[in-house]
Enzyme design. Structure first.
Site, PDB file in Angstrom:
ATOM      1  N   THR A  47     -10.291  -1.674  -6.541  1.00  0.00           N
ATOM      2  CA  THR A  47     -11.584  -1.199  -6.043  1.00  0.00           C
ATOM      3  C   THR A  47     -12.540  -0.851  -7.179  1.00  0.00           C
ATOM      4  O   THR A  47     -12.132  -0.694  -8.336  1.00  0.00           O
ATOM      5  CB  THR A  47     -11.412   0.053  -5.160  1.00  0.00           C
ATOM      6  OG1 THR A  47     -10.907   1.119  -5.969  1.00  0.00           O
ATOM      7  CG2 THR A  47     -10.467  -0.208  -4.001  1.00  0.00           C
ATOM      8  N   CYS A  48     -13.825  -0.677  -6.800  1.00  0.00           N
ATOM      9  CA  CYS A  48     -14.863  -0.333  -7.773  1.00  0.00           C
ATOM     10  C   CYS A  48     -14.955   1.173  -7.978  1.00  0.00           C
ATOM     11  O   CYS A  48     -16.047   1.725  -8.100  1.00  0.00           O
ATOM     12  CB  CYS A  48     -16.204  -0.882  -7.301  1.00  0.00           C
ATOM     13  SG  CYS A  48     -16.255  -2.656  -7.210  1.00  0.00           S
ATOM     14  N   ASP A  49     -13.837   1.855  -7.979  1.00  0.00           N
ATOM     15  CA  ASP A  49     -13.807   3.297  -8.220  1.00  0.00           C
ATOM     16  C   ASP A  49     -12.935   3.550  -9.437  1.00  0.00           C
ATOM     17  O   ASP A  49     -11.787   3.103  -9.495  1.00  0.00           O
ATOM     18  CB  ASP A  49     -13.249   4.034  -6.999  1.00  0.00           C
ATOM     19  CG  ASP A  49     -13.486   5.532  -7.089  1.00  0.00           C
ATOM     20  OD1 ASP A  49     -13.111   6.127  -8.123  1.00  0.00           O
ATOM     21  OD2 ASP A  49     -14.034   6.109  -6.136  1.00  0.00           O
ATOM     22  N   ASN A  79     -14.652  -0.421   0.057  1.00  0.00           N
ATOM     23  CA  ASN A  79     -14.982  -1.681  -0.639  1.00  0.00           C
ATOM     24  C   ASN A  79     -14.823  -2.904   0.267  1.00  0.00           C
ATOM     25  O   ASN A  79     -14.615  -4.024  -0.212  1.00  0.00           O
ATOM     26  CB  ASN A  79     -14.113  -1.875  -1.894  1.00  0.00           C
ATOM     27  CG  ASN A  79     -14.616  -1.096  -3.100  1.00  0.00           C
ATOM     28  OD1 ASN A  79     -14.243  -1.397  -4.231  1.00  0.00           O
ATOM     29  ND2 ASN A  79     -15.460  -0.113  -2.897  1.00  0.00           N
TER      30      ASN A  79
END
Length: 381
Positions: free
Chosen positions: A328-330, A371
């Site tokens: 994910t983009c975290d 996401n």
């Protein structure tokens, strides 16, 4: 036991080509785990902690085996009733409950509730009159790999006041509960909690109120990377502590295994999405990104508390330190960085990896749309 039996899961996965990560649970291992608990603690009722894995196939099998159930919400209570269990086999074990949910549980026949303060007792007295309550006391969770915070339970000194309040409001002051911390590999940790429990029993008897039950909680470990005690080691340590603190007057006891019931019964198959380096420095670890991370089932890697065994088709090859991260983009979606994970140098993008010991606390922690990625799917075989 789980090692050989997990071959069934591996065989099952070899015949499938799944898009995205999938958890496969072998319910025959869950069955063996239940029977091991029932046999080693014959005078103790087993209340499966539904939150660990509430799959209907697991709940139905445990119902047929005679298990009871520890539920944290109305949703879990409804799942257990749908699996065929009767209300007298259910404990509403969360100390934080909306009064309207207590009323709904009471309507469904639930008569056993956890509390840890007087205002929660008052809610139950209003919404579930005449029910049994047990008071949860604090435990420090020392030596547990996934210790529990001070969120649940009160100091032992307060428990008699909470239970006496329940008695005065027409409830049945039934007993005491505690939890020594999840993935607790020190079997001696039950001793101190049982000493406090016995003190509460004596204090209540002096007030003319006889308690009946001690809820020994969960904490029973599943096998990850470190060795764990056998169920028999837990049971003999618990029985020794009961005899030491209660003498010949041993109370009714229950346990709430969750991880110890289903953890070793599941394997997640995931895929390597990317392998990269952040710099040209030789000593810097490689970064291995999987299609599963903290937000889609591996939440218990938080603070690197639970270190799952990971198998690949290259396990015979040389291993190198890797940072293991999710897709994910975290930026917090990193499983193992403080203590890098040793993975084969020959691991490639597109390779499947098997994450073992993932039958508990994975699907239930998985988000559904973060996401735009689907939640972790599960198949029970």
């Amino acid at each position: 036991m789980g090692e050989e039996m997990n071959d069934r899961i591996r065989d099952f996965l070899r015949c499938r080509r799944d898009e995205g990560p999938i958890l496969v649970v072998d319910k025959s291992i869950v069955r063996e785990n239940y029977l091991a608990f029932a046999k080693s603690l014959p005078d103790t009722r087993v209340f499966y902690a539904v939150k660990a894995n509430p799959d209907p196939a697991i709940l139905e099998m445990l119902t047929q085996l005679g298990s009871c159930f520890d539920c944290a919400s109305i949703g879990e209570i409804e799942m257990v009733l749908a699996a065929g269990a009767t209300a007298d086999r259910i404990s509403y074990g969360n100390t934080i409950k909306k009064e309207r949910d207590i009323a709904k549980a009471f309507e469904k026949g639930i008569r056993l509730y956890a509390v840890d303060c007087e205002v929660e007792v008052e809610k139950i007295a209003r919404a579930a009159p005449g029910s049994k309550v047990f008071c949860r006391i604090l435990c420090d969770g020392k030596d547990a790999e996934w210790p529990l915070s001070r969120k649940f339970g009160c100091e032992a000194e307060i428990a008699p006041r909470v239970l006496e309040h329940a008695h005065r409001l027409g409830l049945k002051a039934y007993g005491v509960s505690f939890h020594v911390g999840s993935q607790q590999r020190n079997t001696e940790m039950w001793d101190g909690a049982l000493a406090s429990s016995a003190w509460i029993f004596r204090e209540m008897a002096e007030r003319g109120i006889n308690l009946s039950m001690v809820n020994l909680g969960g904490g029973f470990a599943t096998k990850y990377l470190k060795e764990i005690p056998a169920v028999e080691s837990y049971s003999s340590a618990i029985f020794r502590a009961l005899r030491k603190h209660f003498g010949n007057n041993i109370p009714e006891t229950i346990i709430e295994p969750g991880r110890g019931m289903v953890g070793n019964a599941g394997i997640i198959e995931a895929e390597v999405v990317l392998i990269s380096k952040k710099s040209d420095k030789q000593e810097d670890p490689r970064w291995v990104y999987l299609d599963i991370g903290k937000f889609h089932g591996l939440a218990e890697t938080m603070d690197e508390a639970i270190r799952y065994p990971i198998r690949t088709r290259h396990d015979h090859a040389e291993k190198v330190p890797c940072v293991l991260a999710g897709p994910t983009c975290d930026s917090v979606d990193v499983m193992y960085e403080k203590e890098p994970y040793m993975l084969p140098f020959s691991l490639e993008i597109g390779d499947k990896v098997l994450i073992e010991g993932t039958g508990a606390y994975t699907t239930t922690y998985s988000s559904r749309d973060f996401n735009g990625m689907p939640g972790l799917r599960q198949i029970v075989i």
